[in-house]
Scaffold this motif. Structure first.
Motif, PDB file in Angstrom:
ATOM      1  N   THR A 192       0.798  -1.225   0.000  1.00  0.00           N
ATOM      2  CA  THR A 192       0.000   0.000   0.000  1.00  0.00           C
ATOM      3  C   THR A 192       0.831   1.276   0.000  1.00  0.00           C
ATOM      4  OG1 THR A 192      -0.110   0.115   2.431  1.00  0.00           O
ATOM      5  CG2 THR A 192      -1.780  -1.225   1.305  1.00  0.00           C
ATOM      6  N   GLY A 193       2.088   1.205   0.477  1.00  0.00           N
ATOM      7  CA  GLY A 193       2.908   2.399   0.588  1.00  0.00           C
ATOM      8  C   GLY A 193       2.536   3.305   1.735  1.00  0.00           C
ATOM      9  N   SER A 194       1.695   2.853   2.656  1.00  0.00           N
ATOM     10  CA  SER A 194       1.210   3.687   3.759  1.00  0.00           C
ATOM     11  C   SER A 194       1.568   3.063   5.108  1.00  0.00           C
ATOM     12  CB  SER A 194      -0.308   3.857   3.664  1.00  0.00           C
ATOM     13  OG  SER A 194      -0.819   4.489   4.819  1.00  0.00           O
ATOM     14  N   TYR A 195       2.222   3.854   5.955  1.00  0.00           N
ATOM     15  CA  TYR A 195       2.477   3.397   7.314  1.00  0.00           C
ATOM     16  C   TYR A 195       1.207   3.429   8.164  1.00  0.00           C
ATOM     17  CZ  TYR A 195       7.539   3.272   6.677  1.00  0.00           C
ATOM     18  OH  TYR A 195       8.803   2.961   6.262  1.00  0.00           O
ATOM     19  N   VAL A 196       0.272   4.286   7.808  1.00  0.00           N
ATOM     20  CA  VAL A 196      -0.996   4.321   8.543  1.00  0.00           C
ATOM     21  C   VAL A 196      -1.723   2.992   8.385  1.00  0.00           C
ATOM     22  CG1 VAL A 196      -3.262   5.399   8.686  1.00  0.00           C
ATOM     23  CG2 VAL A 196      -1.236   6.825   8.408  1.00  0.00           C
ATOM     24  N   THR A 197      -1.842   2.525   7.150  1.00  0.00           N
ATOM     25  CA  THR A 197      -2.502   1.239   6.910  1.00  0.00           C
ATOM     26  C   THR A 197      -1.742   0.101   7.580  1.00  0.00           C
ATOM     27  OG1 THR A 197      -3.320   2.041   4.788  1.00  0.00           O
ATOM     28  CG2 THR A 197      -3.344  -0.331   5.136  1.00  0.00           C
ATOM     29  N   ALA A 198      -0.420   0.121   7.444  1.00  0.00           N
ATOM     30  CA  ALA A 198       0.385  -0.918   8.087  1.00  0.00           C
ATOM     31  C   ALA A 198       0.184  -0.903   9.598  1.00  0.00           C
ATOM     32  CB  ALA A 198       1.861  -0.715   7.747  1.00  0.00           C
ATOM     33  N   GLY A 199       0.128   0.301  10.176  1.00  0.00           N
ATOM     34  CA  GLY A 199      -0.091   0.409  11.616  1.00  0.00           C
ATOM     35  C   GLY A 199      -1.458  -0.080  12.032  1.00  0.00           C
ATOM     36  N   LEU A 200      -2.477   0.190  11.212  1.00  0.00           N
ATOM     37  CA  LEU A 200      -3.832  -0.260  11.541  1.00  0.00           C
ATOM     38  C   LEU A 200      -3.940  -1.782  11.498  1.00  0.00           C
ATOM     39  CD1 LEU A 200      -5.990   2.386   9.638  1.00  0.00           C
ATOM     40  CD2 LEU A 200      -5.799   2.097  12.115  1.00  0.00           C
ATOM     41  N   VAL A 201      -3.353  -2.388  10.481  1.00  0.00           N
ATOM     42  CA  VAL A 201      -3.410  -3.852  10.376  1.00  0.00           C
ATOM     43  C   VAL A 201      -2.626  -4.494  11.526  1.00  0.00           C
ATOM     44  CG1 VAL A 201      -2.866  -5.847   8.938  1.00  0.00           C
ATOM     45  CG2 VAL A 201      -3.699  -3.744   7.883  1.00  0.00           C
ATOM     46  N   THR A 202      -1.447  -3.938  11.815  1.00  0.00           N
ATOM     47  CA  THR A 202      -0.657  -4.455  12.930  1.00  0.00           C
ATOM     48  C   THR A 202      -1.387  -4.233  14.251  1.00  0.00           C
ATOM     49  OG1 THR A 202       1.343  -3.898  11.711  1.00  0.00           O
ATOM     50  CG2 THR A 202       1.606  -4.369  14.045  1.00  0.00           C
ATOM     51  N   GLY A 203      -2.037  -3.082  14.362  1.00  0.00           N
ATOM     52  CA  GLY A 203      -2.817  -2.821  15.567  1.00  0.00           C
ATOM     53  C   GLY A 203      -3.978  -3.778  15.722  1.00  0.00           C
TER      54      GLY A 203
END
Length: 390
Positions: A44-55
Protein backbone atom coordinates in the motif's frame (compact mmCIF):
# COMPACT_ATOMS: atom_id res chain seq x y z
CA UNK A 1 24.25 -17.43 41.19
CA UNK A 2 26.29 -18.46 38.15
CA UNK A 3 25.71 -19.68 34.60
CA UNK A 4 25.60 -23.20 36.08
CA UNK A 5 22.14 -22.26 37.37
CA UNK A 6 20.84 -21.99 33.82
CA UNK A 7 22.36 -25.37 32.93
CA UNK A 8 20.84 -27.01 35.97
CA UNK A 9 17.41 -25.68 35.03
CA UNK A 10 17.65 -27.21 31.58
CA UNK A 11 18.74 -30.54 33.07
CA UNK A 12 15.43 -30.88 34.89
CA UNK A 13 13.31 -33.67 33.46
CA UNK A 14 11.89 -32.58 30.10
CA UNK A 15 12.80 -28.91 30.61
CA UNK A 16 15.25 -28.52 27.73
CA UNK A 17 12.79 -30.04 25.25
CA UNK A 18 9.84 -27.76 26.02
CA UNK A 19 12.02 -24.67 26.52
CA UNK A 20 13.88 -24.98 23.20
CA UNK A 21 10.60 -25.72 21.44
CA UNK A 22 9.06 -22.52 22.72
CA UNK A 23 12.21 -20.56 21.83
CA UNK A 24 11.70 -21.47 18.17
CA UNK A 25 8.02 -20.61 18.33
CA UNK A 26 8.71 -17.28 20.03
CA UNK A 27 11.07 -16.28 17.23
CA UNK A 28 8.05 -16.61 14.94
CA UNK A 29 5.91 -14.55 17.30
CA UNK A 30 8.60 -11.87 17.46
CA UNK A 31 8.64 -11.73 13.65
CA UNK A 32 4.90 -11.56 13.09
CA UNK A 33 4.05 -7.96 13.97
CA UNK A 34 6.96 -6.40 12.10
CA UNK A 35 6.48 -8.76 9.16
CA UNK A 36 2.94 -7.41 8.81
CA UNK A 37 4.33 -3.85 8.73
CA UNK A 38 6.69 -4.77 5.88
CA UNK A 39 4.03 -6.80 4.07
CA UNK A 40 1.28 -4.17 4.14
CA UNK A 41 3.57 -1.19 3.51
CA UNK A 42 5.10 -2.91 0.48
CA UNK A 43 1.61 -3.30 -0.99
CA UNK A 44 0.00 0.00 0.00
CA UNK A 45 2.91 2.40 0.59
CA UNK A 46 1.21 3.69 3.76
CA UNK A 47 2.48 3.40 7.31
CA UNK A 48 -1.00 4.32 8.54
CA UNK A 49 -2.50 1.24 6.91
CA UNK A 50 0.39 -0.92 8.09
CA UNK A 51 -0.09 0.41 11.62
CA UNK A 52 -3.83 -0.26 11.54
CA UNK A 53 -3.41 -3.85 10.38
CA UNK A 54 -0.66 -4.45 12.93
CA UNK A 55 -2.82 -2.82 15.57
CA UNK A 56 -5.74 -5.08 14.65
CA UNK A 57 -3.45 -8.06 15.02
CA UNK A 58 -2.28 -6.88 18.45
CA UNK A 59 -5.79 -6.08 19.72
CA UNK A 60 -7.05 -9.51 18.70
CA UNK A 61 -4.08 -11.16 20.41
CA UNK A 62 -4.74 -9.11 23.54
CA UNK A 63 -8.41 -10.13 23.68
CA UNK A 64 -8.09 -13.77 22.66
CA UNK A 65 -4.79 -14.66 24.35
CA UNK A 66 -6.08 -14.93 27.94
CA UNK A 67 -9.11 -16.90 26.76
CA UNK A 68 -6.84 -19.40 25.01
CA UNK A 69 -4.73 -19.58 28.18
CA UNK A 70 -7.84 -20.27 30.23
CA UNK A 71 -8.73 -23.12 27.90
CA UNK A 72 -5.22 -24.49 28.38
CA UNK A 73 -5.62 -24.29 32.16
CA UNK A 74 -8.97 -26.05 32.01
CA UNK A 75 -8.45 -28.71 29.33
CA UNK A 76 -4.65 -29.00 29.18
CA UNK A 77 -2.03 -27.69 26.79
CA UNK A 78 -1.79 -30.90 24.80
CA UNK A 79 -5.48 -30.81 23.86
CA UNK A 80 -5.82 -27.09 23.17
CA UNK A 81 -2.63 -26.29 21.22
CA UNK A 82 -3.07 -28.38 18.03
CA UNK A 83 -6.38 -26.84 16.87
CA UNK A 84 -5.20 -23.33 17.80
CA UNK A 85 -2.02 -23.44 15.72
CA UNK A 86 -3.75 -25.01 12.73
CA UNK A 87 -6.38 -22.27 12.72
CA UNK A 88 -3.58 -19.71 13.01
CA UNK A 89 -1.96 -21.13 9.87
CA UNK A 90 -5.23 -20.70 7.97
CA UNK A 91 -5.62 -17.14 9.30
CA UNK A 92 -2.13 -16.10 8.16
CA UNK A 93 -2.76 -17.60 4.71
CA UNK A 94 -5.97 -15.56 4.55
CA UNK A 95 -4.12 -12.35 5.46
CA UNK A 96 -1.48 -12.96 2.78
CA UNK A 97 -4.20 -13.50 0.19
CA UNK A 98 -6.08 -10.34 1.16
CA UNK A 99 -2.94 -8.20 0.96
CA UNK A 100 -1.90 -9.72 -2.37
CA UNK A 101 -5.32 -9.18 -3.95
CA UNK A 102 -5.46 -5.58 -2.75
CA UNK A 103 -8.80 -5.56 -0.93
CA UNK A 104 -10.13 -2.47 0.89
CA UNK A 105 -8.24 -1.35 3.99
CA UNK A 106 -10.88 -2.48 6.47
CA UNK A 107 -10.86 -6.01 5.10
CA UNK A 108 -7.08 -6.19 5.42
CA UNK A 109 -7.47 -5.14 9.06
CA UNK A 110 -9.93 -8.03 9.51
CA UNK A 111 -7.23 -10.36 8.20
CA UNK A 112 -4.82 -9.00 10.81
CA UNK A 113 -7.44 -9.56 13.51
CA UNK A 114 -7.88 -13.20 12.47
CA UNK A 115 -4.13 -13.81 12.62
CA UNK A 116 -3.78 -12.14 16.02
CA UNK A 117 -6.77 -13.88 17.56
CA UNK A 118 -5.35 -17.33 16.87
CA UNK A 119 -1.67 -16.94 17.81
CA UNK A 120 -0.76 -19.21 20.76
CA UNK A 121 0.72 -17.72 23.93
CA UNK A 122 3.85 -19.86 23.98
CA UNK A 123 5.60 -17.73 26.60
CA UNK A 124 2.75 -18.12 29.08
CA UNK A 125 2.54 -21.85 28.39
CA UNK A 126 6.28 -22.22 28.98
CA UNK A 127 6.11 -20.25 32.24
CA UNK A 128 3.32 -22.52 33.46
CA UNK A 129 5.45 -25.58 32.73
CA UNK A 130 8.35 -24.17 34.72
CA UNK A 131 6.01 -23.48 37.66
CA UNK A 132 4.72 -27.05 37.56
CA UNK A 133 8.21 -28.53 37.25
CA UNK A 134 10.33 -26.54 39.74
CA UNK A 135 10.33 -25.62 43.40
CA UNK A 136 9.29 -22.06 44.15
CA UNK A 137 12.77 -20.85 45.06
CA UNK A 138 14.09 -21.82 41.59
CA UNK A 139 11.43 -19.93 39.66
CA UNK A 140 13.21 -16.53 39.56
CA UNK A 141 16.12 -18.10 37.68
CA UNK A 142 13.67 -19.84 35.34
CA UNK A 143 11.89 -16.56 34.63
CA UNK A 144 15.27 -14.94 33.93
CA UNK A 145 15.90 -17.72 31.41
CA UNK A 146 12.47 -17.07 29.92
CA UNK A 147 13.36 -13.42 29.48
CA UNK A 148 16.59 -14.42 27.75
CA UNK A 149 14.54 -16.56 25.39
CA UNK A 150 12.31 -13.62 24.58
CA UNK A 151 15.32 -11.39 24.01
CA UNK A 152 16.84 -14.01 21.72
CA UNK A 153 13.57 -14.12 19.80
CA UNK A 154 13.55 -10.35 19.41
CA UNK A 155 17.21 -10.44 18.42
CA UNK A 156 16.68 -12.84 15.54
CA UNK A 157 13.04 -12.22 14.59
CA UNK A 158 13.09 -8.52 13.61
CA UNK A 159 16.50 -8.96 11.98
CA UNK A 160 15.17 -11.75 9.76
CA UNK A 161 12.07 -9.75 8.88
CA UNK A 162 14.04 -6.58 8.13
CA UNK A 163 16.52 -8.52 5.98
CA UNK A 164 13.77 -10.22 3.99
CA UNK A 165 11.83 -6.96 3.62
CA UNK A 166 14.85 -4.94 2.54
CA UNK A 167 15.70 -7.71 0.04
CA UNK A 168 12.34 -7.28 -1.66
CA UNK A 169 10.58 -10.32 -0.14
CA UNK A 170 8.21 -8.91 2.53
CA UNK A 171 5.77 -11.83 2.29
CA UNK A 172 8.53 -14.31 3.10
CA UNK A 173 8.86 -12.86 6.61
CA UNK A 174 5.18 -13.51 7.35
CA UNK A 175 5.34 -17.04 5.96
CA UNK A 176 8.47 -17.91 7.95
CA UNK A 177 6.95 -16.46 11.13
CA UNK A 178 3.80 -18.56 10.77
CA UNK A 179 5.85 -21.68 10.09
CA UNK A 180 7.87 -21.25 13.28
CA UNK A 181 4.77 -20.57 15.40
CA UNK A 182 2.85 -23.56 14.04
CA UNK A 183 5.75 -26.02 14.30
CA UNK A 184 6.67 -24.78 17.78
CA UNK A 185 3.10 -25.10 19.00
CA UNK A 186 2.65 -28.62 17.62
CA UNK A 187 5.97 -29.80 19.08
CA UNK A 188 5.05 -28.35 22.48
CA UNK A 189 1.68 -30.11 22.41
CA UNK A 190 3.44 -33.42 21.78
CA UNK A 191 5.41 -33.11 25.06
CA UNK A 192 2.84 -34.42 27.50
CA UNK A 193 5.20 -35.27 30.36
CA UNK A 194 5.94 -31.66 31.37
CA UNK A 195 2.46 -30.27 30.73
CA UNK A 196 0.89 -28.81 33.92
CA UNK A 197 -2.24 -30.52 35.25
CA UNK A 198 -5.53 -29.26 33.83
CA UNK A 199 -8.72 -28.15 35.56
CA UNK A 200 -7.22 -26.33 38.56
CA UNK A 201 -8.07 -22.82 37.41
CA UNK A 202 -11.82 -23.41 37.37
CA UNK A 203 -11.78 -24.34 41.07
CA UNK A 204 -9.76 -21.30 42.17
CA UNK A 205 -11.92 -18.45 40.80
CA UNK A 206 -9.04 -16.85 38.90
CA UNK A 207 -10.65 -13.42 38.63
CA UNK A 208 -10.19 -12.72 42.33
CA UNK A 209 -6.48 -13.49 42.14
CA UNK A 210 -5.88 -11.51 38.95
CA UNK A 211 -7.59 -8.34 40.20
CA UNK A 212 -5.14 -7.74 43.03
CA UNK A 213 -3.57 -4.23 43.02
CA UNK A 214 -0.02 -5.51 42.58
CA UNK A 215 -0.95 -7.50 39.51
CA UNK A 216 -2.93 -4.60 38.05
CA UNK A 217 0.15 -2.34 38.28
CA UNK A 218 2.18 -5.00 36.47
CA UNK A 219 -0.50 -5.15 33.78
CA UNK A 220 -0.20 -1.39 33.35
CA UNK A 221 3.58 -1.64 33.09
CA UNK A 222 3.26 -4.31 30.41
CA UNK A 223 0.70 -2.20 28.56
CA UNK A 224 3.24 0.62 28.35
CA UNK A 225 6.09 -1.78 27.47
CA UNK A 226 4.01 -3.00 24.55
CA UNK A 227 3.46 0.61 23.54
CA UNK A 228 7.20 1.16 23.58
CA UNK A 229 7.91 -1.88 21.40
CA UNK A 230 5.06 -1.20 18.97
CA UNK A 231 6.12 2.37 18.33
CA UNK A 232 9.84 1.56 18.12
CA UNK A 233 9.33 -1.12 15.46
CA UNK A 234 7.62 1.31 13.11
CA UNK A 235 9.81 4.29 14.03
CA UNK A 236 13.16 2.53 13.57
CA UNK A 237 12.03 1.10 10.23
CA UNK A 238 10.81 4.52 9.07
CA UNK A 239 14.01 6.22 10.29
CA UNK A 240 16.16 3.83 8.25
CA UNK A 241 14.07 4.39 5.13
CA UNK A 242 14.08 8.17 5.60
CA UNK A 243 17.87 8.11 5.50
CA UNK A 244 17.95 5.96 2.37
CA UNK A 245 19.42 2.98 4.20
CA UNK A 246 16.63 0.44 4.72
CA UNK A 247 19.21 -2.23 5.49
CA UNK A 248 20.34 -0.40 8.63
CA UNK A 249 17.01 -1.24 10.29
CA UNK A 250 18.29 -4.78 10.80
CA UNK A 251 21.50 -3.45 12.38
CA UNK A 252 19.55 -1.16 14.72
CA UNK A 253 17.26 -3.98 15.86
CA UNK A 254 20.34 -6.16 16.36
CA UNK A 255 21.97 -3.48 18.52
CA UNK A 256 18.92 -3.20 20.76
CA UNK A 257 18.43 -6.94 21.08
CA UNK A 258 22.12 -7.65 21.79
CA UNK A 259 22.09 -5.06 24.56
CA UNK A 260 18.96 -6.65 26.03
CA UNK A 261 20.40 -10.13 25.78
CA UNK A 262 23.57 -9.06 27.57
CA UNK A 263 21.70 -7.25 30.34
CA UNK A 264 19.32 -10.17 30.89
CA UNK A 265 22.15 -12.69 31.01
CA UNK A 266 24.17 -10.66 33.50
CA UNK A 267 21.11 -10.07 35.66
CA UNK A 268 20.59 -13.80 36.10
CA UNK A 269 24.19 -14.49 37.10
CA UNK A 270 23.79 -13.21 40.63
CA UNK A 271 21.34 -12.96 43.49
CA UNK A 272 20.05 -9.44 44.04
CA UNK A 273 19.47 -8.08 47.53
CA UNK A 274 17.42 -5.18 46.22
CA UNK A 275 13.68 -5.85 46.31
CA UNK A 276 12.12 -6.60 42.89
CA UNK A 277 9.87 -3.51 43.13
CA UNK A 278 12.91 -1.26 43.53
CA UNK A 279 14.70 -3.01 40.68
CA UNK A 280 11.68 -2.42 38.48
CA UNK A 281 11.47 1.28 39.38
CA UNK A 282 15.19 1.88 38.76
CA UNK A 283 15.14 0.09 35.39
CA UNK A 284 12.03 1.99 34.30
CA UNK A 285 13.72 5.29 35.08
CA UNK A 286 16.73 4.16 33.06
CA UNK A 287 14.48 3.34 30.09
CA UNK A 288 12.92 6.82 30.20
CA UNK A 289 16.36 8.43 30.15
CA UNK A 290 17.57 6.08 27.43
CA UNK A 291 14.78 7.20 25.08
CA UNK A 292 16.03 10.80 24.97
CA UNK A 293 18.83 10.30 22.36
CA UNK A 294 16.35 8.93 19.80
CA UNK A 295 14.41 12.20 19.89
CA UNK A 296 17.35 14.17 18.47
CA UNK A 297 19.24 11.54 16.43
CA UNK A 298 19.89 12.57 12.82
CA UNK A 299 21.78 9.50 11.59
CA UNK A 300 21.46 5.72 12.04
CA UNK A 301 24.74 5.71 13.99
CA UNK A 302 23.42 8.25 16.51
CA UNK A 303 20.17 6.34 16.82
CA UNK A 304 22.16 3.20 17.58
CA UNK A 305 23.34 4.63 20.91
CA UNK A 306 19.76 5.35 21.93
CA UNK A 307 18.41 1.91 21.06
CA UNK A 308 21.34 0.32 22.91
CA UNK A 309 20.48 2.23 26.10
CA UNK A 310 16.82 1.25 25.93
CA UNK A 311 17.78 -2.34 25.13
CA UNK A 312 19.81 -2.56 28.33
CA UNK A 313 16.80 -1.48 30.41
CA UNK A 314 14.13 -3.79 28.99
CA UNK A 315 15.13 -7.14 30.64
CA UNK A 316 15.72 -5.33 33.94
CA UNK A 317 12.03 -4.42 33.77
CA UNK A 318 10.70 -7.76 32.56
CA UNK A 319 12.49 -10.15 34.95
CA UNK A 320 11.48 -8.40 38.20
CA UNK A 321 8.01 -8.04 36.70
CA UNK A 322 7.80 -11.80 36.17
CA UNK A 323 8.97 -12.47 39.72
CA UNK A 324 6.37 -10.05 41.09
CA UNK A 325 3.62 -11.59 38.94
CA UNK A 326 4.37 -15.09 40.22
CA UNK A 327 4.06 -13.80 43.79
CA UNK A 328 0.89 -11.81 43.10
CA UNK A 329 -1.38 -14.59 41.83
CA UNK A 330 -2.32 -18.15 42.70
CA UNK A 331 -0.23 -20.86 41.03
CA UNK A 332 -3.33 -22.39 39.41
CA UNK A 333 -3.91 -19.26 37.31
CA UNK A 334 -0.31 -18.51 36.43
CA UNK A 335 -0.84 -19.32 32.75
CA UNK A 336 -3.66 -16.81 32.58
CA UNK A 337 -1.68 -14.25 34.56
CA UNK A 338 1.20 -14.34 32.11
CA UNK A 339 -1.23 -14.37 29.20
CA UNK A 340 -2.92 -11.23 30.57
CA UNK A 341 0.48 -9.54 30.86
CA UNK A 342 1.20 -10.54 27.26
CA UNK A 343 -2.21 -9.22 26.28
CA UNK A 344 -1.52 -5.93 28.00
CA UNK A 345 1.68 -5.68 25.96
CA UNK A 346 -0.22 -6.52 22.77
CA UNK A 347 -2.87 -3.90 23.56
CA UNK A 348 -0.19 -1.30 24.15
CA UNK A 349 1.49 -2.29 20.91
CA UNK A 350 -1.81 -1.92 19.06
CA UNK A 351 -2.46 1.62 20.20
CA UNK A 352 1.16 2.68 19.82
CA UNK A 353 1.51 1.11 16.36
CA UNK A 354 -1.45 3.09 15.07
CA UNK A 355 -0.29 6.26 16.84
CA UNK A 356 3.30 5.85 15.67
CA UNK A 357 2.19 5.16 12.10
CA UNK A 358 0.19 8.41 12.08
CA UNK A 359 3.04 10.31 13.78
CA UNK A 360 5.59 9.01 11.25
CA UNK A 361 3.41 9.90 8.25
CA UNK A 362 2.74 13.36 9.73
CA UNK A 363 6.00 14.37 11.43
CA UNK A 364 8.54 11.83 10.24
CA UNK A 365 10.36 9.16 12.24
CA UNK A 366 11.03 11.49 15.18
CA UNK A 367 7.29 11.76 15.68
CA UNK A 368 7.20 8.00 16.17
CA UNK A 369 10.08 8.16 18.64
CA UNK A 370 8.07 10.68 20.67
CA UNK A 371 5.34 8.06 21.04
CA UNK A 372 7.94 5.55 22.26
CA UNK A 373 9.40 8.05 24.74
CA UNK A 374 5.93 8.77 26.12
CA UNK A 375 5.40 5.06 26.72
CA UNK A 376 8.71 4.85 28.60
CA UNK A 377 7.71 7.71 30.89
CA UNK A 378 4.42 5.96 31.67
CA UNK A 379 6.37 2.83 32.64
CA UNK A 380 8.52 4.88 35.02
CA UNK A 381 5.48 6.45 36.69
CA UNK A 382 3.69 3.12 37.17
CA UNK A 383 6.82 1.46 38.53
CA UNK A 384 7.25 4.30 41.03
CA UNK A 385 3.61 3.92 42.07
CA UNK A 386 4.18 0.18 42.59
CA UNK A 387 6.74 0.96 45.32
CA UNK A 388 3.88 1.97 47.60
CA UNK A 389 2.08 -1.37 47.29
CA UNK A 390 2.60 -4.14 49.83
Amino acid sequence: MSSATYRSLLRASGAAAFFLTTVAGRVGIAMTSLSIVWLVHAQTGSYVTAGLVTGGFAVAEAVAGPQLARLADRFGQTRVLPPIVLVHAVAVATLLTLVKVGVPEWLTVVGGVLAGGTIPQLGALSAARWAALLRKERLPAAFALETLANELAYLTGPVLVSFLGASGHPAAGTILAAGLVVSGGLCLAAQRRTAPPSGAAERQRPGRSLLRPGFMVLAGVNLAVGGFFGSMQISVTAFAMEHGAAGTAAALFTTSSCASLLAGWLYGLRRWRTAPRRQLAAAAAGLAVGCLPSLVADSPWQLGSGVALTGLAIPLILVPGSVLAEKAVHRSVLTQAFAWLNSASAAGSAGAAAAAGWAVDTFGAHGGFTVAATASWVIALLAAAGLRLK
